[in-house]
Motif scaffolding. Structure first.
Motif, PDB file in Angstrom:
ATOM      1  N   ARG A   1       7.123  21.186  -3.503  1.00 19.61           N
ATOM      2  CA  ARG A   1       7.541  19.832  -3.901  1.00 19.61           C
ATOM      3  C   ARG A   1       8.928  19.872  -4.528  1.00 19.61           C
ATOM      4  NH1 ARG A   1       2.578  18.765  -6.189  1.00 19.61           N
ATOM      5  NH2 ARG A   1       1.654  17.908  -4.313  1.00 19.61           N
TER       6      ARG A   1
ATOM      7  N   LYS B   1      13.363  15.222   1.753  1.00 22.64           N
ATOM      8  CA  LYS B   1      11.977  15.073   1.273  1.00 22.64           C
ATOM      9  C   LYS B   1      11.401  13.700   1.604  1.00 22.64           C
ATOM     10  CE  LYS B   1      12.678  18.054  -2.793  1.00 22.64           C
ATOM     11  NZ  LYS B   1      12.705  18.090  -4.258  1.00 22.64           N
TER      12      LYS B   1
ATOM     13  N   GLU C   1       5.119  14.591   2.727  1.00 24.77           N
ATOM     14  CA  GLU C   1       4.113  14.419   1.670  1.00 24.77           C
ATOM     15  C   GLU C   1       3.331  15.719   1.550  1.00 24.77           C
ATOM     16  OE1 GLU C   1       2.073  11.020   3.207  1.00 24.77           O
ATOM     17  OE2 GLU C   1       0.999  12.202   4.707  1.00 24.77           O
ATOM     18  N   LEU C   2       2.991  16.064   0.316  1.00 23.74           N
ATOM     19  CA  LEU C   2       2.291  17.330   0.077  1.00 23.74           C
ATOM     20  C   LEU C   2       0.958  17.059  -0.613  1.00 23.74           C
ATOM     21  CD1 LEU C   2       5.627  18.241  -0.938  1.00 23.74           C
ATOM     22  CD2 LEU C   2       4.450  20.237  -0.096  1.00 23.74           C
TER      23      LEU C   2
END
Ligand SMILES: C[S@@+](CC[C@H](N)C(=O)[O-])C[C@H]1O[C@@H](n2cnc3c(N)ncnc32)[C@H](O)[C@@H]1O
Length: 265
Positions: free
Chosen positions: A153, A191, A195-196
């Motif tokens: 992230r 980014k 999505e993580l």
């Protein structure tokens, strides 16, 4: 068999606990590695024995994420296995776009580790979008380790990761990274379509049939055959019709709509 600093019973219990929480199949041969990884945590918690640490993992749910962080192996690199990325850039993306214009490409980086794989894909997608107006994409990245997801992230890299991207894509370093804390950090623009989330590959990922491209690389080796099969079956359910799953080198094991094994196309 030398069980290092573990008693044979503690080592067996530890291997069982690794399997319970991650599915990973460890053997007694990993005792030195496990000792090296667990000892600092045991000391930080002021526990006097490995068995006391295992008891804590069993009894205190809050310790489980730390345990998972310690027993997983997170080696990765930008553009790891260049043949894979050649294939994605030169074959997969143009072919997918030709038959899906107007759709959003949905990619899953399963077992994404610290993010080098997902940002490699994001860079390829950004470049493709610059050449093909209208192209859009979303990358869903998952891993079982919370700690490694936090690194992904953050997108801050040092050491081998930085050396690697500087040697493979020096122009993209200027475009997609900024110097930061003695290393490089990916720009926020890279980014925006990422999505993580935490996910255990042995469990289903909902909704089904959502991804056009699935990366499932350098992770099956940690599991026994039964669990490999379960993981492949679960991953397959998440794939859209005609999706591609990449499990290794395209010359060996690129599977189109994977069947029940990890063999070639
Ligand atoms: C060696 S890395 C592979 C990273 C990347 N896919 C690559 O090819 O460079 C393996 C990753 O699998 C993750 N992992 C291990 N067991 C897992 C599980 N049951 N579910 C999801 N991820 C898992 C680990 O945390 C680790 O980050």
């Amino acid at each position: 068999m030398d069980t290092g600093g573990f008693t044979p019973a503690t080592l067996s219990a530890l291997i069982a606990l690794v399997r319970k929480h991650t599915g990973i199949a460890m053997t007694e041969r990993k005792s030195v590695l496990l000792e090296r990884r667990l000892r600092p945590r045991m000391q930080a918690l002021q526990l006097g024995s490995y068995q006391a640490y295992l008891d804590k993992v069993e009894q205190d749910r809050a310790e489980v994420p730390h345990f998972i962080d310690l027993v997983t192996t997170n080696d990765t690199l930008f553009f790891r296995t260049p043949q894979v990325w050649d294939y994605v850039e030169k074959e997969f993306l143009p072919q997918w776009w030709q038959s899906h214009q107007g759709n959003k490409l949905k990619v899953w980086s399963a077992a994404s580790s610290s993010g080098e794989e997902l940002y490699s894909m994001a860079m390829l997608c950004e470049e493709f979008a610059a050449a093909q107006p209208g192209f859009s994409y979303q990358i869903h990245a998952t891993d079982i380790s919370q700690q490694i997801l936090a690194l992904a992230r953050d997108g801050q890299y040092t050491g081998r990761s930085v050396e690697r991207i500087q040697s493979t894509h020096p122009d993209w370093v200027k475009k997609y990274f900024r110097p930061s804390a003695g290393g490089l950090r990916v720009v926020d623009g890279l980014k925006k379509n990422v999505e993580l989330a935490q996910h255990n590959l042995l469990t289903p990922l909902r909704p089904a049939r959502q991804f056009d491209l699935v990366f499932l690389r350098n992770v099956l080796i940690y599991f026994d055959q039964d669990h490999q099969q379960t993981i492949l079956n679960q991953a397959r359910l998440s794939m859209a019709p005609h999706a591609i799953m990449i499990v290794g080198n395209p010359n060996r094991s690129l599977a189109e709509t994977p069947p029940t094994s990890s063999t070639g196309r």
